[in-house]
Design an enzyme around this catalytic site. Sequence first.
Site, PDB file in Angstrom:
ATOM      1  N   GLY A   7       0.840  -1.195   0.000  1.00 53.00           N
ATOM      2  CA  GLY A   7       0.000   0.000   0.000  1.00 53.00           C
ATOM      3  C   GLY A   7       0.873   1.243   0.000  1.00 53.00           C
ATOM      4  N   GLY A   9      -0.073   4.626   0.022  1.00 52.76           N
ATOM      5  CA  GLY A   9      -0.703   5.885   0.421  1.00 52.76           C
ATOM      6  C   GLY A   9       0.279   6.640   1.298  1.00 52.76           C
ATOM      7  N   GLY A  12       2.043   4.261   3.891  1.00 57.60           N
ATOM      8  CA  GLY A  12       2.871   3.282   3.184  1.00 57.60           C
ATOM      9  C   GLY A  12       4.145   3.921   2.635  1.00 57.60           C
ATOM     10  N   LYS A 177      -8.332   5.237  19.986  1.00 56.87           N
ATOM     11  CA  LYS A 177      -8.209   5.998  18.737  1.00 56.87           C
ATOM     12  C   LYS A 177      -9.504   5.889  17.932  1.00 56.87           C
ATOM     13  CE  LYS A 177      -5.147   7.060  14.988  1.00 56.87           C
ATOM     14  NZ  LYS A 177      -4.118   6.614  14.048  1.00 56.87           N
ATOM     15  N   ASN A 181     -11.914   8.816  16.555  1.00 55.04           N
ATOM     16  CA  ASN A 181     -12.289   8.886  15.141  1.00 55.04           C
ATOM     17  C   ASN A 181     -13.806   8.844  14.955  1.00 55.04           C
ATOM     18  OD1 ASN A 181      -9.808   9.118  13.837  1.00 55.04           O
ATOM     19  ND2 ASN A 181      -9.422   6.926  13.979  1.00 55.04           N
ATOM     20  N   ASN A 185     -14.332  12.309  13.041  1.00 54.27           N
ATOM     21  CA  ASN A 185     -14.383  12.156  11.582  1.00 54.27           C
ATOM     22  C   ASN A 185     -15.763  12.413  10.984  1.00 54.27           C
ATOM     23  OD1 ASN A 185     -12.002  11.604  10.003  1.00 54.27           O
ATOM     24  ND2 ASN A 185     -11.613   9.939  11.421  1.00 54.27           N
ATOM     25  N   ASN A 195     -11.541  20.553  12.778  1.00 52.57           N
ATOM     26  CA  ASN A 195     -11.703  19.843  14.049  1.00 52.57           C
ATOM     27  C   ASN A 195     -12.076  20.765  15.214  1.00 52.57           C
ATOM     28  OD1 ASN A 195     -10.933  17.695  12.530  1.00 52.57           O
ATOM     29  ND2 ASN A 195      -9.059  17.217  13.653  1.00 52.57           N
ATOM     30  N   GLU A 255     -13.820   5.768   5.535  1.00 50.73           N
ATOM     31  CA  GLU A 255     -13.595   4.626   6.421  1.00 50.73           C
ATOM     32  C   GLU A 255     -14.720   4.479   7.447  1.00 50.73           C
ATOM     33  OE1 GLU A 255      -9.114   3.527   6.653  1.00 50.73           O
ATOM     34  OE2 GLU A 255      -9.296   5.541   7.477  1.00 50.73           O
TER      35      GLU A 255
END
Lengths: 293, 293
Positions: A7, A9, A12, A177, A181, A185, A195, A255
């Site tokens: 990966g 991104g 990665g 975490k 999120n 998010n 935020n 996500e």
Amino acid sequence: MRIIVIGAGAIGLLAAAKLSTIHDVQLLTRTNEQAKLISSRGICLNEETIHINAIPLDGLNTVQPADLYIICTKQYDIKSVWNKLVAHAAAPVLFLQNGMAHTDMLLSATFEYPIVVGSVEQGAVRVDQRRVLHTGKAVIRLANLAGTSAEKLVQHLHDSTFPFLFEKDWHRMLGRKLIANAVINPLTAIYRVKNGELLDCPAFCAIAQKLCEEAAEALDFDFAEQWEYVRHILMTTKANRSSMLKDIEAGRPTEVESISGYVQKHAKRAVPYTDFVYYSILGLTRQQERTSL
Amino acid sequence: MRIIVIGAGAIGLLAAAKLSTIHDVQLLTRTNEQAKLISSRGICLNEETIHINAIPLDGLNTVQPADLYIICTKQYDIKSVWNKLVAHAAAPVLFLQNGMAHTDMLLSATFEYPIVVGSVEQGAVRVDQRRVLHTGKAVIRLANLAGTSAEKLVQHLHDSTFPFLFEKDWHRMLGRKLIANAVINPLTAIYRVKNGELLDCPAFCAIAQKLCEEAAEALDFDFAEQWEYVRHILMTTKANRSSMLKDIEAGRPTEVESISGYVQKHAKRAVPYTDFVYYSILGLTRQQERTSL
């Protein structure tokens, strides 16, 4: 160590570039085009160019076995990567994802090698297919999900310029975490705000608190402690635009399934606020697709 | 009849212009500027100019008593209008508002004249301080809230070009419109979509249904019947942008207090979806103010 990073991104690219200063790293990308670009021109990390061997993920069965596999794809791509890797891997596999949907999948599967999960606190932004900016210097925490190799991995991987930390409890490590999120998010993506706005606006803050309550209860965390943690993150990242906000604005998949979806799946009672943001994000993702047609 | 129309928004301008063809109408505006403009140049309804006497609301104590007072202000302006009118009026007062917060206020007060409430199905868009477009030709329904003058009023006001209808049950008449508003207005404003999107997108539709359930239960309406009504409105107004969406985008106050706030106030059990949209709209209103500074 011989390490295969899967990966390319932001995380990665960052991990491949940083780890290759000490280890033998090979990067597996989704597209042939990106692999060619990185193999010929290297990864550009901030101002520095790092030469790395990259091949497309489809060539996985042609590569030499490694001592460690690090999966850096988004949650929603894990399944297809895992299906390819599961027969090939013969060494620890490290998962560096947001959310926790992968832990459900991994705990219900059987395999012969250790599974380590990580929580990335590093900040990284991908500029293009080979360029990444390291925007926040912090740590990557590792914990055992299956097997006992995390502590040894931390010893091998840790470096003062790219630190790793061992954590005993994977559920606590990923859970706190995930709760943050699950609050930050979706709300920032729905309201299209930075935020800090979630703290500055009392009405948004009231909803953030409700989401935190639902997520903390679903994951068996103490609400007051978690709310303090969420407030702390909101304060230290107040000028940031969340990844989900960026995804919605760019018309990319989010996500939400592995974040809010995980809270829904593990809830012991109704979680209407989480349901609300879950369906809102699904709708906004689809709506973005429709308007961008 | 001598009629005083209070409030010169879209509905106030439309009602004053239409009723003045048969009745003696005086229009009371919020600002002196608008009163002068209308008195000198008239109301422009579609292409037609209608001459009308207009004065600012502050001059209420100088005007001759009327046979009917029609309050066309937004919900959030009713209280200040009412405080001025309550000592002056000596004839039926007709309220033409969205939402139902005014009914709570009126039912708990005492006064000597009949109170009639109306539900406006006419479509009207204010272009500027004296121009209004009649965009949807329909009816205004009237029902008694206190006293028994609604049926007689309908006889006096009704005209084939501007029809009125008598309704026996004020709570059913206003309630079904409020429930539709409680679903459509906040969701379209939060997601910034046209009405039809709430039906076209299954994820948004799931939330709309939950909001409808909560509002129907709070107001003692049948959910299935109300949901059919909401779907009907969404289909017939699919290309429209709701008034709350327009208010949020323009940074104006919204009517959320008298719509979602009414559902919250009359709910017999928790209404988390309604709470979610209520706080979201409060936050988005405030956020709009902040970004427009």
